[in-house]
Design a protein around this motif. Structure first.
Motif, short mmCIF file in Angstrom:
data_model
loop_
_atom_site.label_atom_id
_atom_site.label_comp_id
_atom_site.label_asym_id
_atom_site.label_seq_id
_atom_site.Cartn_x
_atom_site.Cartn_y
_atom_site.Cartn_z
N VAL A 72 0.85 -1.19 0.00
CA VAL A 72 0.00 0.00 0.00
C VAL A 72 0.88 1.23 0.00
O VAL A 72 1.75 1.38 0.87
CB VAL A 72 -0.91 0.03 1.24
N PHE A 73 0.68 2.11 -0.98
CA PHE A 73 1.41 3.37 -1.01
C PHE A 73 0.58 4.43 -0.30
O PHE A 73 -0.61 4.58 -0.55
CB PHE A 73 1.73 3.78 -2.44
N LEU A 74 1.24 5.13 0.60
CA LEU A 74 0.56 6.10 1.46
C LEU A 74 -0.22 7.12 0.64
O LEU A 74 0.33 7.74 -0.27
CB LEU A 74 1.61 6.83 2.32
N ALA A 118 0.62 -10.74 4.63
CA ALA A 118 1.52 -9.61 4.89
C ALA A 118 1.00 -8.35 4.21
O ALA A 118 0.51 -8.40 3.09
CB ALA A 118 2.92 -9.94 4.38
N VAL A 119 1.10 -7.23 4.93
CA VAL A 119 0.72 -5.93 4.39
C VAL A 119 1.87 -4.97 4.61
O VAL A 119 2.32 -4.78 5.75
CB VAL A 119 -0.55 -5.37 5.06
N VAL A 120 2.36 -4.38 3.52
CA VAL A 120 3.44 -3.39 3.58
C VAL A 120 2.85 -2.02 3.28
O VAL A 120 2.18 -1.84 2.26
CB VAL A 120 4.55 -3.73 2.56
N LEU A 121 3.09 -1.07 4.16
CA LEU A 121 2.70 0.32 3.92
C LEU A 121 3.96 1.10 3.60
O LEU A 121 4.90 1.14 4.40
CB LEU A 121 2.01 0.91 5.14
N GLN A 145 7.88 -4.92 11.57
CA GLN A 145 9.19 -4.51 11.05
C GLN A 145 9.07 -3.15 10.40
O GLN A 145 8.08 -2.86 9.71
CB GLN A 145 9.67 -5.54 10.01
N LYS A 146 10.07 -2.30 10.64
CA LYS A 146 10.13 -1.00 9.98
C LYS A 146 11.44 -0.94 9.21
O LYS A 146 12.52 -1.18 9.76
CB LYS A 146 10.06 0.13 11.00
N ILE A 147 11.34 -0.64 7.92
CA ILE A 147 12.51 -0.54 7.05
C ILE A 147 12.62 0.91 6.59
O ILE A 147 11.64 1.47 6.08
CB ILE A 147 12.39 -1.48 5.84
N VAL A 148 13.78 1.52 6.78
CA VAL A 148 13.94 2.92 6.42
C VAL A 148 15.04 3.07 5.37
O VAL A 148 15.94 2.24 5.25
CB VAL A 148 14.26 3.80 7.65
N GLY A 149 14.97 4.15 4.63
CA GLY A 149 15.95 4.46 3.60
C GLY A 149 15.28 5.21 2.47
O GLY A 149 14.05 5.24 2.36
N ASN A 150 16.10 5.83 1.62
CA ASN A 150 15.56 6.50 0.44
C ASN A 150 14.55 7.58 0.82
O ASN A 150 13.56 7.80 0.10
CB ASN A 150 14.90 5.46 -0.49
N HIS A 151 14.77 8.23 1.97
CA HIS A 151 13.86 9.26 2.48
C HIS A 151 12.44 8.71 2.64
O HIS A 151 11.46 9.44 2.51
CB HIS A 151 13.84 10.48 1.56
N SER A 152 12.34 7.42 2.93
CA SER A 152 11.04 6.74 3.02
C SER A 152 11.09 5.69 4.12
O SER A 152 12.12 5.47 4.76
CB SER A 152 10.70 6.07 1.68
N ALA A 153 9.96 5.06 4.34
CA ALA A 153 9.88 3.96 5.30
C ALA A 153 8.85 2.94 4.84
O ALA A 153 7.89 3.29 4.14
CB ALA A 153 9.54 4.49 6.69
N LEU A 154 9.07 1.70 5.23
CA LEU A 154 8.12 0.63 5.02
C LEU A 154 7.69 0.10 6.38
O LEU A 154 8.53 -0.19 7.23
CB LEU A 154 8.74 -0.53 4.22
N TYR A 155 6.38 -0.01 6.60
CA TYR A 155 5.85 -0.71 7.77
C TYR A 155 5.37 -2.07 7.31
O TYR A 155 4.60 -2.18 6.35
CB TYR A 155 4.68 0.06 8.39
N VAL A 156 5.82 -3.10 7.99
CA VAL A 156 5.50 -4.47 7.59
C VAL A 156 4.82 -5.18 8.76
O VAL A 156 5.28 -5.11 9.90
CB VAL A 156 6.77 -5.25 7.18
N GLY A 157 3.73 -5.86 8.48
CA GLY A 157 3.04 -6.62 9.50
C GLY A 157 2.10 -7.63 8.87
O GLY A 157 2.11 -7.85 7.66
N ARG A 158 1.29 -8.26 9.70
CA ARG A 158 0.33 -9.27 9.25
C ARG A 158 -1.09 -8.77 9.45
O ARG A 158 -1.41 -8.14 10.46
CB ARG A 158 0.52 -10.58 10.05
N ASN A 159 -1.93 -9.06 8.48
CA ASN A 159 -3.31 -8.59 8.55
C ASN A 159 -4.10 -9.39 9.59
O ASN A 159 -4.31 -10.59 9.45
CB ASN A 159 -3.96 -8.75 7.17
N THR A 160 -4.51 -8.71 10.62
CA THR A 160 -5.36 -9.34 11.64
C THR A 160 -6.83 -9.01 11.39
O THR A 160 -7.69 -9.33 12.22
CB THR A 160 -4.96 -8.89 13.05
#
Length: 208
Positions: A47-49, A72-75, A99-114
Motif C-alpha cells: 500500500v502506497f501512502l 503480509a501488508v506493507v505500507l 518490522q520497519k525498514i527505512v531508507g531512500n527518504h522513506s519507510a516501510l511498515y511491515v506486519g500481518r493482517n489481523t
C-alpha cells in the motif's frame, strides 16, 4: 487517493522486495485500486501512502478486508508524506507493525493482517451534508479526500453563479463530489448532465 510522487518509497520497496518475499502481492497506489473486481482475498498487499491524510484510515480499512487473514501488508511512504504518523492508522486497521525498514527518504511498515477493520466498507466513511445555493438545496455526499465534499467552496459558488443554465447537455470534468452537476440538474431538470473525475472516490460520491 490521487498518487503523489511514489518513486522514493517504491524504490525502497523494490530494494527489499526479494527479502520480504510477498506472495502474489496486490498493489494499492490509487483510490481506484480500492475498488478492484477481485473476489478472492489477496495473499499480501503493498500500500502506497495516500496523499490525503483523511484517506489513510479508509485505505487501510479497505485493505484489511481485501487481504486474507495473516497475509503480509506493507505500507510504503515518504518521510515528507507523513509515513511516520501513519503507524497508528496501520495498527488500528491492519495489526501490529512487526518490522520497519527505512531508507531512500522513506519507510516501510511491515506486519500481518489481523483484519481489525475487515467488517467495514467504504460506506462506513460516507456522510451527507445539506448545501444551499440561490434557494436550492441538495444533500451532498462526503467521502475522505474528495474535493468540495461537505462545503460550498468560493470557487464552486462562483461557477454556480456564472454558468448558463440553458444548455441541455452538460459535461463537468473534474467534478469532485458532483456539487455543480447536482445543482445544475436541480435548476434545469431537462438537462442531460454527465460528471467525470479521475478519482474513483469522487465518482462514488457523485453517484450517491
Amino acid at each position: 487517493m490521487t498518487p503523489m510522487d511514489n518513486s522514493l518509497p517504491q524504490g525502497l520497496y523494490e530494494k527489499h522486495a526479494e527479502s520480504l518475499g510477498l506472495p502474489k502481492p496486490r498493489f494499492f497506489a490509487t483510490d481506484a485500486d480500492l475498488f478492484g473486481e477481485e473476489t478472492a482475498p489477496a495473499e499480501s498487499a503493498v500500500v502506497f501512502l495516500p496523499k490525503s491524510k483523511a484517506l489513510i484510515d479508509m485505505t487501510l480499512c479497505l485493505v484489511s478486508g481485501a487481504v486474507r487473514n495473516g497475509g503480509a501488508v506493507v505500507l510504503a511512504g515518504g518521510n515528507d508524506a507523513g509515513i511516520r504518523s501513519a503507524k497508528d492508522a496501520y495498527e488500528r486497521n491492519i495489526g501490529p507493525v512487526e518490522q520497519k525498514i527505512v531508507g531512500n527518504h522513506s519507510a516501510l511498515y511491515v506486519g500481518r493482517n489481523t483484519k481489525h477493520a475487515a467488517a467495514k466498507t467504504w460506506k462506513d466513511f460516507l456522510s451527507f451534508s445539506p448545501l444551499s445555493h440561490e434557494g436550492m438545496t441538495i444533500e451532498a455526499a462526503n467521502l475522505p479526500g474528495v474535493f468540495s465534499a461537505g462545503e460550498l467552496d468560493p470557487g464552486t459558488a462562483l461557477l454556480l453563479e456564472k454558468i448558463p443554465y440553458d444548455p441541455k447537455r452538460v459535461l463537468d470534468i473534474g467534478s469532485g463530489a458532483g456539487i455543480i452537476g447536482a445543482f445544475y440538474k436541480k435548476k434545469n431538470p431537462a438537462a442531460e448532465v454527465t460528471l467525470s473525475d479521475a478519482s474513483a472516490l469522487a465518482i462514488r460520491a457523485s453517484e450517491e
